[in-house]
Structures are given as C-alpha cells and as structure tokens.
Design an enzyme around this catalytic site. Structure first.
Site, PDB file in Angstrom:
ATOM      1  N   ASP A   1       0.874  -1.397   0.098  1.00  0.00           N
ATOM      2  CA  ASP A   1      -0.024  -0.076  -0.137  1.00  0.00           C
ATOM      3  C   ASP A   1       0.864   1.171   0.039  1.00  0.00           C
ATOM      4  O   ASP A   1       1.794   1.360   1.029  1.00  0.00           O
ATOM      5  CB  ASP A   1      -0.875  -0.100   1.273  1.00  0.00           C
ATOM      6  N   LEU A   2       0.578   2.017  -0.833  1.00  0.00           N
ATOM      7  CA  LEU A   2       1.318   3.464  -0.907  1.00  0.00           C
ATOM      8  C   LEU A   2       0.708   4.263   0.254  1.00  0.00           C
ATOM      9  O   LEU A   2      -0.385   4.848   0.224  1.00  0.00           O
ATOM     10  CB  LEU A   2       1.105   3.906  -2.282  1.00  0.00           C
TER      11      LEU A   2
ATOM     12  N   ASP B   1      -4.435   2.429  -4.914  1.00  0.00           N
ATOM     13  CA  ASP B   1      -2.933   2.325  -4.401  1.00  0.00           C
ATOM     14  C   ASP B   1      -2.618   1.162  -4.001  1.00  0.00           C
ATOM     15  O   ASP B   1      -1.506   1.220  -3.222  1.00  0.00           O
ATOM     16  CB  ASP B   1      -2.722   3.826  -3.899  1.00  0.00           C
TER      17      ASP B   1
END
Length: 184
Positions: free
Chosen positions: A45-46, A87
């Site tokens: 996950d960004l 994302d």
C-alpha cells in the site's frame, strides 16, 4: 491475436502490470500446483497516496502509480506484480526465501525514497505485508494473511511485516518483533 487479447484483459491499463483478474488466475494456479513450488504473497500500500492525489491532483497521482508499477516490474524478479486496486499492489513470488523477499521490499522502498515523486512536499512511502503459502491453505487465506501483515505495517508506515501464524501472530516490522492479537 487471441494471446494479445488475453494479455490485454489481464493487464492494468494505467500501470502496465497485471490486474486483479490475472491475480485470480494466478491464485487458481497456486491452489492447483502439486509440484512442491513454494509461494509467497506480498501486499503493498502506498502511504500518503490519498494526500498526494488530493494535493497535487489526479494526473500526478496517476503518474505516481505508473512509476510504481515500473519499479515493481524492475525489482520483482521471480515474481508477478499486480495492481490490486487504487494504490494497493501485490506480488506473487515463486521459490524465493522470506529474507530475499524482504530485501526486495526494502529495495523498492529505497527506490521510492529516491524517486522524483518525493521531490514534492509530500513524502510518499510504501508499506508491505508478506505471507507464505502452505498446502492445504486456500488463496483466500493467503490473501488474508498478507493483508493482516500489511495492516500491521501501516501502523508505522514505510514498514515491511511478515505474517508468521494466527496462533501468535508474530510479525517482523523493519527488524523489530511485534505481537498483535488476532482480530475477528
């Protein structure tokens, strides 16, 4: 021509890596594999992506996702990279040690730290959750385990956590041991 169409259906249009449809197919192959191949699954996950997207705009957000897809393709040798959604990304590795996968994740973090994307006022980092596949585990269980590790890594952000087991739920987060109670 048929192969090209199939490839297009399995590829995320924005990032150029595999999509969720391809992930479902890969999971099915993992569950059916009886060759003794070892598998590990990484969810990514960004961190701060929503803030970047909201502050700098969707065009910059899309550019960030494209660049991250390129980093995954470059760094994830021995694995297939997928865009899970938004994302969130994931990688399915074959025949890699957990230490080797942790190193790949740390190298991806380093690439992201050095990225031109971090020249902006928002620091973009990534959190990782790693889980290993074991027979007779389902792909759904594998995904759930990696997601639990990712959830734990998101607490400190820019961390790599490894799922050990549900009984004690041990994780290694950036070199530190942590114990978390199981969430039901």
């Amino acid at each position: 021509e048929r192969h090209q169409m199939q490839l297009k259906l399995m590829t995320d249009e924005l990032t150029g890596i595999y999509n969720r449809t391809a992930l479902r197919s890969a999971f099915q192959r993992v569950e059916e594999d009886e060759t003794g191949t070892s598998y590990a699954f990484v969810m990514i996950d960004l961190d701060n992506f929503k803030k970047l997207n909201d502050t700098l705009g969707h065009a910059q957000g899309d550019q960030c996702l494209r660049e991250f897809g390129t980093v995954l393709k470059t760094r994830c040798t021995g694995g297939a990279a997928f865009r899970f959604g938004g994302d969130e990304f994931c990688v399915l590795f074959q025949n890699k040690t957990t230490d080797g996968i942790q190193l790949i994740c740390e190298n991806i973090q380093e690439d992201l730290h050095k990225s031109a994307l971090n020249q902006a006022s928002i620091l973009l980092t990534a959190s990782f959750g790693i889980a290993r596949y074991q027979q007779p585990m389902s792909a759904r269980d594998l995904l759930q385990n990696a997601d639990a590790a990712l959830y734990h890594s998101k607490k400190s952000r820019d961390a790599v956590c490894v799922f050990e087991d549900w009984e004690q739920l041990h994780f290694c987060a950036t070199g530190e041991e942590a114990v978390v109670t199981r969430q039901t």
